[in-house]
Design an enzyme around this catalytic site. Structure first.
Site, PDB file in Angstrom:
ATOM      1  N   LYS A  81      37.986   6.470  -0.941  1.00 60.82           N
ATOM      2  CA  LYS A  81      38.825   7.169   0.041  1.00 60.82           C
ATOM      3  C   LYS A  81      38.373   6.844   1.467  1.00 60.82           C
ATOM      4  O   LYS A  81      37.273   6.309   1.662  1.00 60.82           O
ATOM      5  CB  LYS A  81      38.735   8.675  -0.210  1.00 60.82           C
ATOM      6  CG  LYS A  81      37.325   9.220  -0.119  1.00 60.82           C
ATOM      7  CD  LYS A  81      37.150  10.464  -0.960  1.00 60.82           C
ATOM      8  CE  LYS A  81      35.758  11.038  -0.706  1.00 60.82           C
ATOM      9  NZ  LYS A  81      35.382  12.014  -1.722  1.00 60.82           N
ATOM     10  N   TYR A 118      26.584   8.064  32.801  1.00 61.93           N
ATOM     11  CA  TYR A 118      27.089   9.388  33.194  1.00 61.93           C
ATOM     12  C   TYR A 118      25.963  10.411  33.275  1.00 61.93           C
ATOM     13  O   TYR A 118      25.092  10.465  32.402  1.00 61.93           O
ATOM     14  CB  TYR A 118      28.124   9.871  32.171  1.00 61.93           C
ATOM     15  CG  TYR A 118      29.461   9.170  32.282  1.00 61.93           C
ATOM     16  CD1 TYR A 118      30.178   9.165  33.486  1.00 61.93           C
ATOM     17  CD2 TYR A 118      30.007   8.511  31.192  1.00 61.93           C
ATOM     18  CE1 TYR A 118      31.401   8.529  33.587  1.00 61.93           C
ATOM     19  CE2 TYR A 118      31.237   7.870  31.277  1.00 61.93           C
ATOM     20  CZ  TYR A 118      31.933   7.880  32.485  1.00 61.93           C
ATOM     21  OH  TYR A 118      33.146   7.245  32.583  1.00 61.93           O
TER      22      TYR A 118
END
Ligand SMILES: *Cc1c(COP(=O)(O)O)cnc(C)c1O
Length: 347
Positions: free
Chosen positions: A40, A250
């Site tokens: 999956k 940042y």
């Protein structure tokens, strides 16, 4: 001349020989049972196109998808009769698709049993819930006449805590064992990767490993048997010199204490390299270790090139991503580390 934009600055190298070796090992560890494969979420993020055919060639004959859309992709890679869909049919259309494509639905509720029988039925799997209280037929519904109309190939249940030594494992196993005597079926299945290590009483006829196929190690007992499969690599886009006092990224969470050479790498949190790697991750060139400096941004990460002064723009580095260690470092699960790997990786 135009260049091929699909050959971008990020790649996920998948060691398919390690993948198939892991499947073979898990198949041996499953004893008299045969190992299938949970594929999956695009083969846990690795890319189903590479994963499914390799596992099929290795001898795997049972593949578990979650969504019908995943099953449709899988059916182009391996025979439809080897595919089962764990979520089962939610609509009439799902049930009709399953019948026409020859893919087995995993029936999880009386509602799903009704949908399946109403559209003609046929061979299916049944998932019974023995205590995880997630998807699955409640034990109280086992005696329902609808359940006995189903033509069941694999009778499944799923363990909540196979990766832990807890009494719930044995309680679930006993409930599953009891159901095996109550409902007619061809094969029985209980164990995921960690469940395989719980011993032969948990194996039934078929096991459903996922994580360990892809190099994840859910419990110490599997550690000697499993090889890493996934190796992320990224290109250096820019090299720069920092002076003492210069900060990176940042919020300036890293400040250079001396002059140093750093590289800007094309990997960021949009690729699944989440901000929890900030100041913690490492990349590598040969034997040289290149620590992540400052914050990981959406599309880039800055690394220290001090130990590899030969590296320059356009060179590639490998990202340290050994799953058990990476999980311990970041607090993410090994499952999240795999399935989060984004679409910008060339696979
Ligand atoms: C995902 C899944 C598996 C595989 O579990 P792993 O822990 O990855 O080995 C097995 N069975 C079911 C029902 C699943 O949903």
């Amino acid at each position: 001349m135009t260049s091929d934009p699909s050959c971008g600055p990020l790649r996920l190298s998948i060691d398919t020989s390690a993948l198939t070796a892991n499947w073979q090992r898990l198949n041996e560890l499953s004893g008299a049972a045969k190992a299938g494969a949970a594929v999956k979420a695009d083969g846990y993020g690795l890319g189903i196109a590479a994963i499914a055919p390799a596992l099929w060639t290795a001898g795997c004959r049972d593949f578990f998808a979650a969504h019908w859309s995943e099953a449709a992709v899988l059916a182009n890679l391996i025979p439809a009769s080897a595919i089962a869909v764990l979520h089962g049919p939610l609509t009439k259309q799902d049930a009709a698709y399953a019948r026409s494509a020859g893919i087995r639905p995993v029936i999880n509720s009386l509602h799903q049993a009704r949908l399946w029988l109403a559209c003609g039925g046929g061979l299916c799997d049944l998932m019974i819930d023995t205590g995880i209280n997630r998807l699955g037929l409640p034990l109280a519904h086992l005696g329902d006449p609808l359940v006995h109309e189903l033509q069941i190939d694999v009778l499944h249940s799923h363990l909540a805590s196979a990766d832990e030594d807890v009494p719930q494992n044995e309680q679930q196993r006993l409930a599953w064992d009891q159901a095996r005597g109550q409902i007619s079926h061809r094969r029985a299945s209980l164990a995921n990767s960690a469940g395989i290590a719980l011993g032969s009483a948990y194996h039934g006829d078929l096991t459903r490993p996922g994580l360990a196929l892809y190099g994840g190690i859910p419990c110490a007992a599997l550690s000697p048997h499993i090889r890493p499969v996934v190796h992320p690599e990224a290109a250096i886009m820019q090299v720069r010199e920092l002076g003492e006092g210069d900060s990176v990224g940042y919020n300036a969470t890293f400040t250079a204490s001396h002059q140093m050479r750093v590289g800007v790498v094309s990997l960021g949190y949009a690729d699944g390299y989440l901000r929890c790697w900030s100041g913690k991750g490492t990349m590598r060139s040969g034997g040289a270790i290149l620590p992540v400096l400052g914050r990981v941004s959406m599309d880039m990460t800055v690394i220290d090139l001090t130990t590899a002064p030969y590296l320059t723009e356009g060179d590639w580095v490998s990202v340290d991503y050994a799953l058990p260690e990476a999980a311990a470092k970041t607090g993410l699960s090994q499952y999240e580390l795999l399935t989060g790997l984004g679409h910008r990786f060339a696979r």
